[in-house]
Design an enzyme around this catalytic site. Structure first.
Site, PDB file in Angstrom:
ATOM      1  N   HIS A 102       0.826  -1.207   0.000  1.00 21.27           N
ATOM      2  CA  HIS A 102       0.000   0.000   0.000  1.00 21.27           C
ATOM      3  C   HIS A 102       0.861   1.258   0.000  1.00 21.27           C
ATOM      4  O   HIS A 102       0.484   2.265  -0.599  1.00 21.27           O
ATOM      5  CB  HIS A 102      -0.923  -0.012   1.214  1.00 21.27           C
ATOM      6  CG  HIS A 102      -1.876   1.147   1.258  1.00 21.27           C
ATOM      7  ND1 HIS A 102      -2.917   1.281   0.360  1.00 21.27           N
ATOM      8  CD2 HIS A 102      -1.938   2.225   2.089  1.00 21.27           C
ATOM      9  CE1 HIS A 102      -3.585   2.389   0.629  1.00 21.27           C
ATOM     10  NE2 HIS A 102      -3.012   2.977   1.662  1.00 21.27           N
ATOM     11  N   LYS A 108     -10.899  13.438  -3.481  1.00 21.97           N
ATOM     12  CA  LYS A 108     -11.886  13.015  -2.492  1.00 21.97           C
ATOM     13  C   LYS A 108     -11.378  13.294  -1.088  1.00 21.97           C
ATOM     14  O   LYS A 108     -10.192  13.570  -0.869  1.00 21.97           O
ATOM     15  CB  LYS A 108     -12.204  11.525  -2.642  1.00 21.97           C
ATOM     16  CG  LYS A 108     -11.077  10.603  -2.209  1.00 21.97           C
ATOM     17  CD  LYS A 108     -11.424   9.150  -2.388  1.00 21.97           C
ATOM     18  CE  LYS A 108     -10.280   8.266  -1.902  1.00 21.97           C
ATOM     19  NZ  LYS A 108     -10.506   6.851  -2.151  1.00 21.97           N
ATOM     20  N   THR A 150     -14.157  -2.200   1.264  1.00 19.86           N
ATOM     21  CA  THR A 150     -15.624  -2.135   1.336  1.00 19.86           C
ATOM     22  C   THR A 150     -16.240  -1.734   0.004  1.00 19.86           C
ATOM     23  O   THR A 150     -17.452  -1.810  -0.160  1.00 19.86           O
ATOM     24  CB  THR A 150     -16.072  -1.120   2.398  1.00 19.86           C
ATOM     25  OG1 THR A 150     -15.633   0.198   2.013  1.00 19.86           O
ATOM     26  CG2 THR A 150     -15.493  -1.478   3.759  1.00 19.86           C
TER      27      THR A 150
END
Length: 317
Positions: A135, A197, A228
């Site tokens: 990540h 965002k 999710t």
């Protein structure tokens, strides 16, 4: 005992992704070695290795996905068992690195759990760590032993290139993923766009703006993981409202937690492309999902490591 290119080598699979482990072992040409993972009545993990590993170069395959803590404890106990059994090298092949999102202090009094996991693995006795699409690249700096960060880009890009997507634009779902989007765009000879965002809370995303031209284009949203699916579906809605045509999504690690599957099914995303770093149960497989194997890439990486060759050549086109 398997002797491979002059070295005594064993490959072990723990419980998180046995299919991928078998596919990797089949590619390398070394059968998986036996390993029994049991639990006491109170949940404590016990590991039994019924064959010698003394003097061997050992590879342990374990993605630290859900249940993350269970899979980490399995891995740590396995490393300890191998160290105490006099393994020459303990190479941890962890396709998905759990806790990788906790790579820095974003707020006061937050842990840096990715560093803690690095400390635990090294203290247990890991000689090397091999992962895929970390990540955050700085996680490599948390280690004092070698760590290889394999890239799924050649696999994902190869599949998308064969689809002959019309007028593609590669979209990063946030500013942090721009380098990933640029690498994909270079392969597909496409421009990029960025979703601006904000995250009020973890696993919650709110689209503020789209940077770049997407109207009339087929968009490919790329991320390292889909958890999710709130971010990816919010991005898809914003792109559709901005005039994008067909919407695709791709990632390396399909966590698909909670209502992610239903969220993607009901979204405007036409197809989602991912890899098998995480073994998905049948209830998380659906028509929109295409899962590509990383077994050959990781298997070739194991061969290169055994032969003391570099691995960067595996990521070129």
């Amino acid at each position: 005992m398997a002797v491979f290119h002059g070295s005594k080598v064993k490959i072990f699979a723990l419980s998180s992704n046995k299919k991928l482990a078998k596919d990797i072992a089949d590619y390398v040409g070394i059968p998986l070695s036996g390993c029994d993972v049991d639990r006491f009545a109170d949940g404590e993990i016990n590991i039994d290795i019924p064959e010698t590993v003394r003097g061997h170069r050992v590879f342990v395959i374990q993605s630290t996905c859900d249940p993350v803590n269970e899979h980490y404890m399995e891995l740590l106990i396995m490393i300890d068992a191998l160290k105490r059994a006099s393994a020459r090298e303990i190479n941890v092949l962890m396709p998905y690195y759990g806790y990788s999102r906790q790579d820095r202090k974003a707020r006061a009094r937050e842990p840096i759990s990715a560093k803690l996991m690095a400390d635990l693995l090294q203290k247990a006795g890991a000689s090397r760590v091999i992962s895929m699409d970390l990540h955050a690249g700085q996680i490599q700096g948390f280690y004092d032993v070698p760590i290889d960060n394999f890239r799924a880009l050649p696999i994902l890009a190869g599949y998308l290139r064969e689809k002959n997507i019309n007028n593609p634009v590669v979209v990063s779902p946030d500013h942090g993923g721009v380098a990933r989007a640029r690498a994909m765009a270079d392969v597909l000879n496409a421009p990029i766009a960025i979703i601006d965002k904000m995250r009020p809370e973890p696993n919650e995303a709110k689209v503020m703006n789209i940077i770049g031209k997407v109207k009339g284009s087929d968009c490919i949203i790329i991320d390292d993981m889909i958890d999710t699916a709130e971010s990816i579906t919010a991005a898809a809605d914003a792109l559709a409202e901005a005039g994008a045509k067909n919407l695709y999504a791709c990632c390396t690690h399909p966590l698909l937690s909670g209502d992610a599957v239903e969220r993607i099914k009901q979204s405007r995303i036409k197809e989602i492309v991912c890899t098998d770093t995480i073994e998905l149960p049948e209830e998380k497989k659906f028509d929109k999902l295409v899962q590509l194997s990383v077994a050959n890439l990781l298997g070739q990486g194991i061969i290169h490591i055994i032969d003391d060759r570099g691995v960067s050549s595996l990521f070129t086109f």
